[in-house]
Structures are given as structure tokens and as C-alpha cells.
Design an enzyme around this catalytic site. Structure first.
Site, PDB file in Angstrom:
ATOM      1  N   SER A 126       0.923  -1.392  -0.203  1.00 59.00           N
ATOM      2  CA  SER A 126       0.282  -0.036  -0.123  1.00 59.00           C
ATOM      3  C   SER A 126       0.705   1.211  -0.088  1.00 59.00           C
ATOM      4  CB  SER A 126      -0.796  -0.293   1.399  1.00 59.00           C
ATOM      5  OG  SER A 126      -1.711   1.312   1.736  1.00 59.00           O
ATOM      6  N   TYR A 151      -1.981  -1.563  11.008  1.00 62.14           N
ATOM      7  CA  TYR A 151      -1.943  -1.719   9.860  1.00 62.14           C
ATOM      8  C   TYR A 151      -1.091  -1.335   8.521  1.00 62.14           C
ATOM      9  CZ  TYR A 151      -3.950  -1.944   4.892  1.00 62.14           C
ATOM     10  OH  TYR A 151      -4.040  -2.432   3.630  1.00 62.14           O
ATOM     11  N   LYS A 155       2.095  -4.237   6.968  1.00 57.87           N
ATOM     12  CA  LYS A 155       2.705  -3.864   4.838  1.00 57.87           C
ATOM     13  C   LYS A 155       3.943  -3.557   5.144  1.00 57.87           C
ATOM     14  CE  LYS A 155      -1.495  -4.242   3.589  1.00 57.87           C
ATOM     15  NZ  LYS A 155      -1.710  -5.788   2.646  1.00 57.87           N
TER      16      LYS A 155
HETATM   17  P1  NAD Z   1     -10.714  -7.187   0.744  1.00 63.79           P
HETATM   18  O1  NAD Z   1     -11.523  -7.043   2.480  1.00 63.79           O
HETATM   19  O2  NAD Z   1     -12.176  -6.792   0.260  1.00 63.79           O
HETATM   20  O3  NAD Z   1     -10.535  -8.705   0.608  1.00 63.79           O
HETATM   21  C1  NAD Z   1      -9.782  -9.599   1.674  1.00 63.79           C
HETATM   22  C2  NAD Z   1      -9.978 -10.784   1.756  1.00 63.79           C
HETATM   23  O4  NAD Z   1      -9.520 -12.249   2.656  1.00 63.79           O
HETATM   24  C3  NAD Z   1     -11.375 -11.245   2.021  1.00 63.79           C
HETATM   25  O5  NAD Z   1     -12.198 -11.790   0.952  1.00 63.79           O
HETATM   26  C4  NAD Z   1     -11.643 -11.721   2.925  1.00 63.79           C
HETATM   27  O6  NAD Z   1     -12.094 -12.675   3.722  1.00 63.79           O
HETATM   28  C5  NAD Z   1     -10.217 -12.277   2.952  1.00 63.79           C
HETATM   29  N1  NAD Z   1      -9.270 -13.120   4.189  1.00 63.79           N
HETATM   30  C6  NAD Z   1      -8.848 -11.734   5.529  1.00 63.79           C
HETATM   31  N2  NAD Z   1      -8.436 -12.563   6.535  1.00 63.79           N
HETATM   32  C7  NAD Z   1      -8.688 -13.679   6.019  1.00 63.79           C
HETATM   33  C8  NAD Z   1      -7.705 -15.335   5.983  1.00 63.79           C
HETATM   34  N3  NAD Z   1      -6.967 -15.509   7.531  1.00 63.79           N
HETATM   35  N4  NAD Z   1      -7.990 -16.487   6.025  1.00 63.79           N
HETATM   36  C9  NAD Z   1      -8.769 -15.910   4.555  1.00 63.79           C
HETATM   37  N5  NAD Z   1      -9.090 -15.034   3.665  1.00 63.79           N
HETATM   38  C10 NAD Z   1      -8.873 -14.163   4.733  1.00 63.79           C
HETATM   39  O7  NAD Z   1      -9.906  -6.284   0.743  1.00 63.79           O
HETATM   40  P2  NAD Z   1      -9.668  -5.972  -0.731  1.00 63.79           P
HETATM   41  O8  NAD Z   1      -9.318  -4.186  -0.854  1.00 63.79           O
HETATM   42  O9  NAD Z   1      -9.382  -6.269  -1.776  1.00 63.79           O
HETATM   43  O10 NAD Z   1      -7.634  -5.574  -0.102  1.00 63.79           O
HETATM   44  C11 NAD Z   1      -7.159  -6.556  -0.934  1.00 63.79           C
HETATM   45  C12 NAD Z   1      -5.513  -6.943  -0.090  1.00 63.79           C
HETATM   46  O11 NAD Z   1      -4.973  -5.208  -0.913  1.00 63.79           O
HETATM   47  C13 NAD Z   1      -5.027  -6.731   1.873  1.00 63.79           C
HETATM   48  O12 NAD Z   1      -3.983  -6.832   1.360  1.00 63.79           O
HETATM   49  C14 NAD Z   1      -5.084  -5.027   1.482  1.00 63.79           C
HETATM   50  O13 NAD Z   1      -4.359  -4.874   2.715  1.00 63.79           O
HETATM   51  C15 NAD Z   1      -4.076  -4.329  -0.112  1.00 63.79           C
HETATM   52  N6  NAD Z   1      -4.443  -3.045  -0.379  1.00 63.79           N
HETATM   53  C16 NAD Z   1      -5.824  -2.561  -0.283  1.00 63.79           C
HETATM   54  C17 NAD Z   1      -6.487  -0.933  -0.103  1.00 63.79           C
HETATM   55  C18 NAD Z   1      -7.943  -0.900  -0.560  1.00 63.79           C
HETATM   56  O14 NAD Z   1      -7.284   0.557  -0.250  1.00 63.79           O
HETATM   57  N7  NAD Z   1      -8.688  -1.843  -1.099  1.00 63.79           N
HETATM   58  C19 NAD Z   1      -5.194  -0.395  -0.361  1.00 63.79           C
HETATM   59  C20 NAD Z   1      -3.914  -0.582  -0.325  1.00 63.79           C
HETATM   60  C21 NAD Z   1      -3.397  -2.121  -0.482  1.00 63.79           C
HETATM   61  C1  WQD Z   2      -9.601   9.057   1.514  1.00 63.56           C
HETATM   62  C2  WQD Z   2     -10.194  10.648   1.223  1.00 63.56           C
HETATM   63  C3  WQD Z   2     -10.019  11.580   3.519  1.00 63.56           C
HETATM   64  C4  WQD Z   2     -14.151   8.960   3.479  1.00 63.56           C
HETATM   65  C5  WQD Z   2      -7.287   4.609   2.843  1.00 63.56           C
HETATM   66  C6  WQD Z   2      -6.362   3.717   3.976  1.00 63.56           C
HETATM   67  C7  WQD Z   2      -4.914   3.906   2.917  1.00 63.56           C
HETATM   68  C8  WQD Z   2      -5.234   2.778   2.565  1.00 63.56           C
HETATM   69  C9  WQD Z   2      -6.569   2.937   0.943  1.00 63.56           C
HETATM   70  C10 WQD Z   2      -4.624   0.264   2.494  1.00 63.56           C
HETATM   71  C11 WQD Z   2      -9.433  11.124   2.356  1.00 63.56           C
HETATM   72  C12 WQD Z   2     -11.420  11.619   3.015  1.00 63.56           C
HETATM   73  C13 WQD Z   2     -12.824   9.762   3.300  1.00 63.56           C
HETATM   74  C14 WQD Z   2     -15.124   9.543   4.235  1.00 63.56           C
HETATM   75  C15 WQD Z   2     -13.359  11.863   3.698  1.00 63.56           C
HETATM   76  N1  WQD Z   2      -5.425   1.336   1.785  1.00 63.56           N
HETATM   77  N2  WQD Z   2     -12.417  11.343   3.528  1.00 63.56           N
HETATM   78  N3  WQD Z   2     -14.887  11.543   3.937  1.00 63.56           N
HETATM   79  O1  WQD Z   2      -7.966   7.736   3.471  1.00 63.56           O
HETATM   80  O2  WQD Z   2      -6.211   7.541   1.349  1.00 63.56           O
HETATM   81  O3  WQD Z   2      -6.409   5.399   2.765  1.00 63.56           O
HETATM   82  O4  WQD Z   2      -7.300   3.364   2.139  1.00 63.56           O
HETATM   83  O5  WQD Z   2      -4.103   0.178   1.997  1.00 63.56           O
HETATM   84  O6  WQD Z   2      -4.099   2.273   3.546  1.00 63.56           O
HETATM   85  O7  WQD Z   2      -5.882   4.750   5.571  1.00 63.56           O
HETATM   86  O8  WQD Z   2      -8.780   7.170   1.982  1.00 63.56           O
HETATM   87  O9  WQD Z   2     -11.068   6.944   1.030  1.00 63.56           O
HETATM   88  O10 WQD Z   2     -10.219   6.656   3.305  1.00 63.56           O
HETATM   89  O11 WQD Z   2     -10.110   8.590   1.970  1.00 63.56           O
HETATM   90  O12 WQD Z   2     -12.934  13.202   3.351  1.00 63.56           O
HETATM   91  O13 WQD Z   2     -16.201   9.561   4.352  1.00 63.56           O
HETATM   92  O14 WQD Z   2     -11.614  10.880   1.091  1.00 63.56           O
HETATM   93  O15 WQD Z   2      -9.844  12.709   4.077  1.00 63.56           O
HETATM   94  O16 WQD Z   2      -8.765  12.510   2.069  1.00 63.56           O
HETATM   95  P1  WQD Z   2      -7.057   6.740   2.758  1.00 63.56           P
HETATM   96  P2  WQD Z   2      -9.943   7.141   2.058  1.00 63.56           P
END
Ligand code: NAD
Ligand code: WQD
Length: 341
Positions: A126, A151, A155
Site C-alpha cells: 500500500s 495496519y 504492510k
Molecule cells: P477485502 O477485505 O475486500 O479482501 C480481502 C479478502 O481476504 C476477503 O475476502 C476476506 O474474507 C479474506 N481474508 C481475510 N483474512 C483471511 C484469512 N485469515 N484467511 C483467508 N481469507 C481471509 O480487501 P481488498 O480491498 O480486496 O484488499 C486486498 C488486499 O489489498 C489487502 O491485503 C489490503 O490490505 C490490500 N490493500 C487494499 C487497499 C484498498 O484500499 N482496498 C489499498 C492498499 C492495499
Molecule cells: C480518501 C480521502 C479522506 C471518507 C485508506 C487507508 C490506506 C489505503 C487506502 C489500504 C481522504 C477523505 C474519506 C469520508 C472524506 N488502504 N474522506 N470523507 O485515507 O487515502 O487511505 O485507504 O492500504 O491505508 O488509510 O482513503 O478513501 O479513506 O480517504 O472526506 O467519509 O477522502 O480524508 O482525504 P485514504 P480514504
């Protein structure tokens, strides 16, 4: 057909990646414990690709079950590891849940594959690892900052675990993809984001407000040192993000990588403010959004958008969708799920 395991493959990014892998000709085995997803996603995947992926309901914290899984699937050539917990706020109140679910699972998987002759591994990292970077856009060389949340720390540590393991495990090749802000849904509206409870992220909060599930969107601060005072992020269409995984996987399978641990930023390279995201939503949905400005949210960085040069030139991947396209797909998805539920 090359067999690829996708952990968390029923989740938001995982499900879109499973479809992309199937369409690229890979055989996919999904592991998921359904903690943040549902079995319906399997049907959505099959409707899009015409292929029902193999599915194992498995909690990766269950070590004996995970060991059995890898004994049963000896011919796998790659793993894309999405499974993790991802709610930043919850990680502050329950850090051990996050360290266990995001790191002990990673270690267990690596223990099962580290002696393989050849295995490709893609890690979901991330942009949170950069914290508030000094220079925009953020390149992969930007320093990793002290994590703001458990969290984010998982990562950073996850990447370190992978780097150290790839160093000694000759067959293990790793690419860590540092995602910026994934948004949107598949154009078919068969799969998309399914937030649990009140969404913490901006885009699902916008679409849920517009559909009438939430009264109004709270914009967290408009006194930041940016053009319109709201924070800047790099919003990437989840379908573009999914495609990056296929390209990264092929790079490893085709032995095009330069080192056993590589990192790529996956974003559009373009920063958008919160107000610009709202404007984009209003444009594509042709409706006004109810929102008000409130105080800043603790822990928000002012600005984060990617320098995508490395992904564009070395990985050979580039985001293709615009913010409007991504917002329209998110809106269509929201309308579809509220109609059927
Ligand atoms: P998500 O929660 O939709 O998907 C994660 C999946 O993993 C879910 O289906 C959940 O049921 C499964 N899971 C969780 N723990 C488990 C376990 N112990 N065993 C088996 N399955 C398990 O999340 P996402 O948004 O698709 O994110 C996927 C990955 O990307 C994560 O590692 C997250 O940290 C990373 N990521 C997400 C974002 C974002 O904003 N969505 C941003 C950066 C990184
Ligand atoms: C985006 C912008 C908020 C909600 C998070 C995690 C990060 C990564 C991605 C996994 C920001 C603003 C949001 C609301 C708002 N995930 N906002 N009102 O903060 O960039 O990152 O998700 O790795 O680790 O921290 O994403 O979608 O929460 O926010 O004004 O109700 O929207 O302040 O500027 P963010 P976000």
C-alpha cells in the site's frame, strides 16, 4: 495451464484479479475465509469469465489446514496474496488481530513454499508505507515512514519478511505492488466493493449517500495546503489494478525480473482532491451530492499520488481508466446491489 493460488480471492481487489487471471488463461484456486466477502462473488466471477474458479474455504490462520492445502496443491506456480484485514481504525483498537491476520498468515504461506524450485509471489502492499512523502509524485525510492497504524505497519513488515525470505529461498520471486486508492467496479456490475457496515473510504461513502443509505458525506477538512483545501489522493480503477497483477505475475513467470524482490507503485499518477472526486461523481451520475465540510480526520496525509514511471517502463503497465469512468462504474455497482438486495 499455469495454476495460481489467489488468497482473499473473493474480496474486492481479489475478485477482479481472479477474472483478469482467468481471461489471461490461468487456472485459479481461491482461498478465502469469507470474513469480509461472500460466496455470491464466485457466481459473479463465473458470470463474467464463464469459468467457475476452484474455491477452498480456508482461514489462513489455521496452520494445519493451510499446510494441508499446500500439500494438496503441489503444482502451483504462483500465489497472489490479498488475504488480510484492512480497516485502519480497527487496527489501532485491535492491533493483535492485524498482526496475526496480516503477518502470521504470510509467514505460514512462506513456510510452505520456500523450498519450492520455482514460485512466483505477488504481495498486496500500500502507498500507506510512504506516509506523508516529502516529494510528489511519490517514487518507489521515497523513504518508508514510521507507520501511523498497525495496519500500515503490517504492510511494511510484510515487505521486509518477503525481502528477507526471497534472499535465501532460491526459487521464491516476489513482486510487491504498492496500491494507491483502488475504486470502482467491474463494468459488468457482477462484482465490486462490498464494504462491511459504514464505509471508511471516500468512494463507497459517496455512492451510499447518493443512493440514500447515508444522510450526507462528511468531507474531512478543507483547510489543507492544497488548491481547494481538501486532501489529494491517486484513485485507481480496480480493473486497471487487477490487470497490474497479471502483468507482474507474468514478469516473474517469464523470469524477466531483475531481483528476487521488486516493488512497483500502482496508481494513475494523477492526484485528485476530495472535492474533485465529488464533482466527478456529480458529473457522471447527473445528480448533486449532499455533503458538508467537517474537521480533519486524524492521521490523514495531505497528499499522496504515484510516480508511475517504474510501473510504466519496467513492468509495462499503465492505468487506462479516467476518474470519471471509475466513478461511473462505482455508481452503477451501487445501484445494482441496492436493486437486488
Ligand atoms: P477485502 O477485505 O475486500 O479482501 C480481502 C479478502 O481476504 C476477503 O475476502 C476476506 O474474507 C479474506 N481474508 C481475510 N483474512 C483471511 C484469512 N485469515 N484467511 C483467508 N481469507 C481471509 O480487501 P481488498 O480491498 O480486496 O484488499 C486486498 C488486499 O489489498 C489487502 O491485503 C489490503 O490490505 C490490500 N490493500 C487494499 C487497499 C484498498 O484500499 N482496498 C489499498 C492498499 C492495499
Ligand atoms: C480518501 C480521502 C479522506 C471518507 C485508506 C487507508 C490506506 C489505503 C487506502 C489500504 C481522504 C477523505 C474519506 C469520508 C472524506 N488502504 N474522506 N470523507 O485515507 O487515502 O487511505 O485507504 O492500504 O491505508 O488509510 O482513503 O478513501 O479513506 O480517504 O472526506 O467519509 O477522502 O480524508 O482525504 P485514504 P480514504
Amino acid at each position: 495451464m499455469k495454476k495460481i493460488v489467489v488468497t482473499g480471492g473473493l474480496g474486492y481487489i481479489g475478485s477482479h484479479t481472479v477474472v483478469a487471471l482467468q481471461l489471461a488463461g490461468f487456472e485459479v484456486v481461491i482461498i478465502d475465509n469469507l470474513s469480509n466477502s461472500s460466496l455470491d462473488v464466485l457466481q459473479g466471477i463465473e458470470t463474467i469469465s464463464g469459468i467457475k474458479p476452484q474455491f477452498e474455504e480456508l482461514d489462513l490462520r489455521d496452520k494445519p489446514a493451510t499446510i494441508s492445502f499446500f500439500k494438496k496443491h503441489l503444482t502451483i506456480e504462483g500465489i497472489i496474496h490479498f488475504a488480510a484485514s484492512k480497516a485502519v481504525g480497527e487496527s489501532v483498537t485491535n492491533p493483535l488481530l492485524y498482526y496475526e491476520n496480516n503477518l502470521s498468515t504470510l509467514i505460514t504461506i512462506l513456510q510452505q513454499i520456500q523450498h519450492k524450485k520455482q514460485i512466483s509471489f505477488i504481495f498486496s502492499s500500500s502507498c500507506t508505507v510512504y506516509g506523508q512523502a516529502e516529494k510528489m509524485p511519490i517514487s518507489e525510492n521515497a523513504p518508508i515512514q514510521q507507520a501511523f497504524s498497525p495496519y500500515g505497519n503490517t504492510k511494511q513488515i510484510g515487505e521486509e519478511i518477503l525481502q528477507d525470505t526471497a534472499q535465501i529461498a532460491n526459487g521464491l520471486q516476489v513482486i510487491s505492488l504498492r496500491y494507491f486508492n483502488p475504486i470502482g467496479a467491474h463494468a459488468s456490475t457482477e462484482i465490486g466493493e462490498l464494504p462491511n457496515g459504514v464505509p471508511q473510504n471516500l468512494v463507497p461513502f459517496i455512492t451510499q449517500t447518493a443512493i440514500g443509505l447515508r444522510k450526507e458525506l462528511a468531507v474531512f477538512g478543507n483547510d489543507y495546503p492544497t488548491e481547494d483545501g481538501t486532501c489529494i489522493r491517486d484513485y485507481i480503477h480496480v480493473v486497471d489494478l487487477a490487470e497490474a497483477h497479471v502483468i507482474a505475475l507474468k514478469r516473474l513467470l517469464d523470469k524477466k525480473h531483475e531481483t528476487s524482490f521488486e516493488v512497483f507503485n500502482i496508481g494513475t499518477g494523477k492526484g485528485s482532491s476530495v472535492l474533485e472526486v465529488i464533482e466527478s461523481f456529480e458529473r457522471v451520475s447527473q445528480q448533486k451530492l449532499n455533503y458538508k465540510i467537517i474537521d480533519r480526520r486524524e492521521g490523514d496525509v495531505i497528499s499522496a499520488y504515484a510516480d508511475t514511471t517504474k510501473a510504466n517502463t519496467i513492468l509495462g503497465w499503465k492505468a487506462t481508466s479516467t476518474l470519471d469512468e471509475a466513478m461511473l462504474s462505482a455508481w452503477k455497482w451501487e445501484q445494482k446491489i441496492r436493486k437486488t438486495n
